[in-house]
Design a protein around this motif. Sequence first.
Motif, short mmCIF file in Angstrom:
data_model
loop_
_atom_site.label_atom_id
_atom_site.label_comp_id
_atom_site.label_asym_id
_atom_site.label_seq_id
_atom_site.Cartn_x
_atom_site.Cartn_y
_atom_site.Cartn_z
N ASN A 19 0.01 1.44 18.95
CA ASN A 19 -1.26 0.70 18.77
C ASN A 19 -1.03 -0.76 18.46
O ASN A 19 -1.83 -1.40 17.78
N SER A 63 -6.52 -9.02 12.80
CA SER A 63 -5.38 -8.12 12.64
C SER A 63 -5.83 -6.72 13.03
O SER A 63 -7.03 -6.45 13.12
N THR A 64 -4.86 -5.85 13.27
CA THR A 64 -5.20 -4.46 13.62
C THR A 64 -4.91 -3.58 12.41
O THR A 64 -3.78 -3.53 11.94
N GLY A 86 -0.08 -7.91 14.27
CA GLY A 86 0.23 -6.48 14.29
C GLY A 86 1.65 -6.25 13.84
O GLY A 86 2.40 -7.20 13.54
N ASP A 87 2.03 -4.96 13.80
CA ASP A 87 3.36 -4.55 13.38
C ASP A 87 3.89 -3.59 14.44
O ASP A 87 3.50 -2.43 14.49
N SER A 99 -1.88 -12.59 6.86
CA SER A 99 -1.15 -13.15 8.00
C SER A 99 -2.07 -13.80 9.03
O SER A 99 -1.71 -14.80 9.64
N VAL A 100 -3.25 -13.24 9.25
CA VAL A 100 -4.19 -13.86 10.20
C VAL A 100 -4.54 -15.27 9.73
O VAL A 100 -4.57 -16.22 10.52
N VAL A 138 -1.12 -4.42 18.11
CA VAL A 138 -2.20 -5.43 18.29
C VAL A 138 -3.37 -4.93 19.14
O VAL A 138 -3.91 -5.65 19.97
N ASP A 192 5.31 -9.16 10.25
CA ASP A 192 6.05 -8.15 9.48
C ASP A 192 7.50 -8.06 9.92
O ASP A 192 8.38 -7.80 9.12
N TYR A 219 3.68 0.56 14.08
CA TYR A 219 2.54 1.05 14.88
C TYR A 219 2.79 0.80 16.38
O TYR A 219 2.03 0.11 17.04
C1 LIG Z 1 -3.59 0.41 6.97
C2 LIG Z 1 -2.91 -0.43 8.01
C3 LIG Z 1 -3.04 -0.08 9.35
C4 LIG Z 1 -2.41 -0.86 10.34
N1 LIG Z 1 -2.55 -0.50 11.66
C5 LIG Z 1 -1.93 -1.25 12.62
C6 LIG Z 1 -2.06 -0.91 13.99
O1 LIG Z 1 -2.71 0.07 14.37
N2 LIG Z 1 -1.44 -1.70 14.91
C7 LIG Z 1 -0.70 -2.82 14.56
O2 LIG Z 1 -0.18 -3.51 15.43
N3 LIG Z 1 -0.58 -3.16 13.24
C8 LIG Z 1 -1.17 -2.42 12.28
N4 LIG Z 1 -1.04 -2.77 10.96
C9 LIG Z 1 -0.24 -3.98 10.61
C10 LIG Z 1 -1.10 -5.20 10.39
O3 LIG Z 1 -1.90 -5.51 11.50
C11 LIG Z 1 -0.19 -6.42 10.10
O4 LIG Z 1 0.51 -6.18 8.92
C12 LIG Z 1 -0.93 -7.74 10.01
O5 LIG Z 1 0.01 -8.78 9.91
C13 LIG Z 1 -1.91 -7.81 8.84
O6 LIG Z 1 -2.56 -9.06 8.87
P1 LIG Z 1 -3.59 -9.45 7.71
O7 LIG Z 1 -2.76 -9.53 6.46
O8 LIG Z 1 -4.13 -10.79 8.06
O9 LIG Z 1 -4.64 -8.39 7.72
C14 LIG Z 1 -1.65 -2.01 9.97
C15 LIG Z 1 -1.54 -2.35 8.61
C16 LIG Z 1 -2.16 -1.59 7.65
C17 LIG Z 1 -2.00 -1.98 6.20
#
Ligand SMILES: Cc1cc2nc3c(=O)[nH]c(=O)nc-3n(C[C@H](O)[C@H](O)[C@H](O)COP(=O)(O)O)c2cc1C
Length: 173
Positions: free
Chosen positions: A102, A55-56, A94-95, A14-15, A104, A151, A99
């Motif tokens: 926490n 991403s977080t 973030g999601d 997603s980033v 973002v 998400d 989460y």
């Molecule tokens: C193991 C794991 C931990 C995560 N922890 C957080 C979090 O602490 N806070 C948040 O906002 N999103 C969290 N997320 C959601 C991701 O940040 C989100 O799905 C994001 O779109 C992923 O982007 P990426 O695919 O570019 O890494 C988490 C996702 C995973 C799989």
Amino acid sequence: MKKTGIFYGPAKGSVAKVAEIISNKFGKENCDLVLVKESSVNDLTKYDNIILGISTIGKANWNSYHKDTDWDFFINELDKTDWSKKNVAIYGLGDQFSYPDNFVDGIGWIYERLQKVNAKIVGLCETDGYEFTDSEGVKDGKFLGLPIDEDNQPELTEMRVSKWIDQLKKEGF
Ligand SMILES: Cc1cc2nc3c(=O)[nH]c(=O)nc-3n(C[C@H](O)[C@H](O)[C@H](O)COP(=O)(O)O)c2cc1C
């Protein structure tokens, strides 16, 4: 218009998707997409306008001394460049529903590092339209960058990015 360097990681997901959307809306000719995994301070020095995307995925990963996330190495490069003539803005994935305590947080971790080196950070956003309980990415009631939730609210991403880019242009980009 000065060229903008969009530094982002991880490379897929997603980033990366949002990095492309930002680039398209700015105009591809006005931006370079730069993977943090393949970059160093030498790349940062090339741009006066910089966007950082993260991403977080939990602070345990962030604080690890292993080079197992794309940002592990690059975060330290932020300390090494001269920010005095640069504008910088952060976006974070973030999601908010999975989460909510926490949401973002990654935006906050980057903001904190940039503040220490006196960078001019623009692109702060209102918290309206998001549902969460806590975030290290919020200070004095505002997000310290642009939060995107692919998400749960993918349909809002294009509009949020467009609005943010208009704001960045007013704030010096
Ligand atoms: C193991 C794991 C931990 C995560 N922890 C957080 C979090 O602490 N806070 C948040 O906002 N999103 C969290 N997320 C959601 C991701 O940040 C989100 O799905 C994001 O779109 C992923 O982007 P990426 O695919 O570019 O890494 C988490 C996702 C995973 C799989």
